[in-house]
Design a protein around this motif. Structure first.
Motif, PDB file in Angstrom:
ATOM      1  N   TYR A 168      49.144 -30.249 -41.912  1.00 16.73           N
ATOM      2  CA  TYR A 168      47.838 -29.776 -42.389  1.00 16.73           C
ATOM      3  C   TYR A 168      46.907 -29.446 -41.230  1.00 16.73           C
ATOM      4  N   GLU A 228      40.349 -30.957 -46.250  1.00 14.82           N
ATOM      5  CA  GLU A 228      40.036 -30.283 -47.511  1.00 14.82           C
ATOM      6  C   GLU A 228      41.301 -29.743 -48.172  1.00 14.82           C
ATOM      7  N   ALA A 229      42.166 -29.125 -47.384  1.00 17.96           N
ATOM      8  CA  ALA A 229      43.416 -28.591 -47.930  1.00 17.96           C
ATOM      9  C   ALA A 229      44.300 -29.718 -48.454  1.00 17.96           C
ATOM     10  N   GLY A 273      43.241 -32.606 -49.484  1.00 18.27           N
ATOM     11  CA  GLY A 273      42.578 -33.136 -50.672  1.00 18.27           C
ATOM     12  C   GLY A 273      42.867 -32.318 -51.910  1.00 18.27           C
ATOM     13  N   ARG A 274      42.913 -30.980 -51.796  1.00 15.84           N
ATOM     14  CA  ARG A 274      43.229 -30.132 -52.954  1.00 15.84           C
ATOM     15  C   ARG A 274      44.630 -30.431 -53.467  1.00 15.84           C
ATOM     16  N   ASP A 275      45.586 -30.517 -52.545  1.00 19.27           N
ATOM     17  CA  ASP A 275      46.968 -30.801 -52.954  1.00 19.27           C
ATOM     18  C   ASP A 275      47.083 -32.196 -53.547  1.00 19.27           C
ATOM     19  N   ARG A 331      44.671 -34.193 -54.899  1.00 22.34           N
ATOM     20  CA  ARG A 331      43.989 -34.297 -56.188  1.00 22.34           C
ATOM     21  C   ARG A 331      44.770 -33.549 -57.272  1.00 22.34           C
ATOM     22  N   GLY A 332      45.264 -32.368 -56.912  1.00 20.61           N
ATOM     23  CA  GLY A 332      46.011 -31.577 -57.888  1.00 20.61           C
ATOM     24  C   GLY A 332      47.242 -32.290 -58.389  1.00 20.61           C
ATOM     25  N   ASP A 338      46.221 -35.134 -60.700  1.00 23.94           N
ATOM     26  CA  ASP A 338      45.716 -34.590 -61.957  1.00 23.94           C
ATOM     27  C   ASP A 338      46.836 -34.095 -62.861  1.00 23.94           C
ATOM     28  N   VAL A 360      38.839 -37.555 -52.305  1.00 18.89           N
ATOM     29  CA  VAL A 360      39.435 -38.038 -53.557  1.00 18.89           C
ATOM     30  C   VAL A 360      39.118 -39.520 -53.702  1.00 18.89           C
ATOM     31  N   THR A 372      41.192 -42.413 -59.076  1.00 17.36           N
ATOM     32  CA  THR A 372      42.349 -41.528 -59.106  1.00 17.36           C
ATOM     33  C   THR A 372      43.676 -42.229 -59.325  1.00 17.36           C
TER      34      THR A 372
END
Length: 468
Positions: free
Chosen positions: A164, A169-170, A172-174, A176-177, A180, A211, A216
């Motif tokens: 990474y 941020e990148a 975190g998106r992966d 969290r996704g 979820d 996150v 979570t």
């Protein structure tokens, strides 16, 4: 409120009971059988510099857990360092880090390694940590641990942190996704002990990526040898543990996961294991304790020598220690560290500071005289900040400095090390630069409450944290 719940604590209690049985069954075998590599004969040939009769107790029981950081204990036995300082040591293999800690508290063991945070949190009475006057004067090693993620996380798109390139941020998106996308019942991480540094690292890296770990996922407690099988059957998505149980999971070995991040990528220079004893043991057996610390310092120095590390990996591969083949124990000791993956790429990197037993790496800022076995009381206070951050204690202790001084005995260590001709730092506190942490946030021990209030994600936010 921390997500380690009553059920987790009950599981830990059950593990302690199992550990008692396991240790009792195997103690006689380990204390009477020869050490690997002809250790018993070698120990007898080592010159004894301390007369056992001069010690309050020359026979003691010391624990270890079957992970790579049992190395100094195995080496102290095999190479005769215990014998050199007048000690006869029965090494007891412990079932988990909970049993290793509790066996010291309840008197089954005289000393044992514990996960960093266990001694500090026993002093402050953090949730999940039995209140007890525990002490430590020696860090067994730094680093030597990692986070493993399962195949499903890889398939979703998550990759080792190093890929990474520092983009929280990148990640975190992966991250969290992925969580979820799965049912609540499957949103599980595992750590080896509640109220300790591995749990804090799991929460720290999640929160750094934006996150909230409290909202979570759950964190459960699992003994190190059970991590690989538990991730295989889907009992957790990821875990943090000491080696060799991360290397065991990667492709080419068990093939159930990949290493997401080495612990040093979360906080470079962090203390991993410390040698715990009860305060009464030191007070009643001061000469015995000094001999124990000296033997362990010598063992740590032996383990730290690159020329010895392949041999050390072989010794701890014995069934009585990790029971893992050298191909599993060696990478984190020698430094040919493989992150794994499922795309056929070789992710082996040269990492000589994967596990630090004595000499501090040149790329790690450190004061004159600093070395791995020296304990910084400021790092004990950092652990208290994380216990407060995640609601394991209600407020940051007003007497944090006094608690750190009681828990991490730098006074004793300096005195003992001085007798061995080892230089030590003059101070007990140091600032940890932001470059050492994954989120770039520096830690100044002179303002722990200000440091705490700087975190965007923590338990019970938006309440501000105050000194207790």
């Amino acid at each position: 409120m921390t997500m380690i719940n009553r059920r987790s604590l009950l599981q830990g209690a059950a593990g302690f009971t199992a550990g008692l049985a396991a240790s009792a069954c195997s103690q006689a075998l380990r204390s009477s059988s020869p050490s690997p590599s002809g250790g018993a004969a070698q120990a007898a040939n080592v010159e004894q510099v301390v007369d056992p009769a001069s010690l309050e107790r020359s026979h003691i029981k010391v624990g270890y857990v079957p992970v790579n950081d049992c190395a100094p204990f195995a080496i102290a036995q095999a190479k005769g360092f215990f014998h050199k300082y007048g000690l006869t040591v029965a090494l007891n293999r412990e079932a988990s880090w909970g049993t290793s800690r509790d066996a010291v508290i309840f008197g089954r063991l005289d000393a044992s390694p514990v996960v960093s945070g266990a001694v500090t949190n026993a002093r402050v009475g953090a949730e999940g940590a039995p209140a007890a006057p525990m002490c430590a004067a020696l860090t067994i090693h730094r680093h030597g641990n990692a986070m493993t993620m399962n195949r499903a996380m890889w398939d979703y798109g998550l990759r080792p942190w190093r890929e990474y390139n520092g983009d929280l941020e990148a990640f975190g998106r992966d991250f969290r996704g992925y969580f979820d996308s799965i049912p609540t019942s499957q949103k599980v991480w595992a750590a080896v002990l509640s109220s300790a540094i591995y749990e804090y690292f799991i929460r720290y890296i999640s929160a750094a990526a934006g996150v909230d770990p409290v909202e979570t996922f759950r964190i459960i407690i699992s003994p190190p040898p059970q991590m690989v099988s538990n991730i295989r059957i889907g009992a957790m998505q990821a875990y943090m543990v000491a080696e060799p149980w991360n290397t065991r999971a990667i492709t080419g070995n068990e093939g159930v996961g990949f290493t997401f991040a080495h612990g040093k990528e979360v906080w470079q220079g962090h203390p991993d294991r410390v040698l715990a004893v009860m305060e009464d043991f030191i007070n009643e057996n001061p000469k015995t304790y000094r001999s124990l610390v000296k033997a362990m310092i010598e063992a740590c120095r032996y383990c730290d020598d690159p020329a010895n590390r392949t041999e050390v990996a072989e010794i701890i591969s014995a069934r009585s220690f990790t029971g893992a083949k050298p191909k599993f124990t060696e990478p984190a000791l020698v430094g040919n560290y493989n992150y794994g993956g499922f795309d056929g790429k070789d992710r082996t990197v040269q990492m000589p500071d994967s596990t630090v037993f004595f000499k501090m790496p040149e790329n790690l800022p450190h004061p004159a005289g600093d070395h791995s076995t020296f304990m910084w009381q400021s790092q004990s206070i950092w652990l208290m900040t994380q216990a407060t951050r995640w609601g394991q204690i209600e407020e940051f202790p007003a007497d944090a400095e006094a608690k750190a001084k009681q828990a991490w005995r730098t006074d004793l260590y300096r005195d003992i090390a001085n007798e061995m001709g080892i230089e030590c730092p003059a101070d007990d506190y140091k600032v940890e630069p932001g470059e050492l942490f994954i989120d770039g946030l520096a830690y100044d021990p002179s303002d722990p409450v200000g440091y705490l209030n700087g975190f965007e994600i923590r338990a019970n936010r938006p309440q501000r944290i105050y000194m207790g």
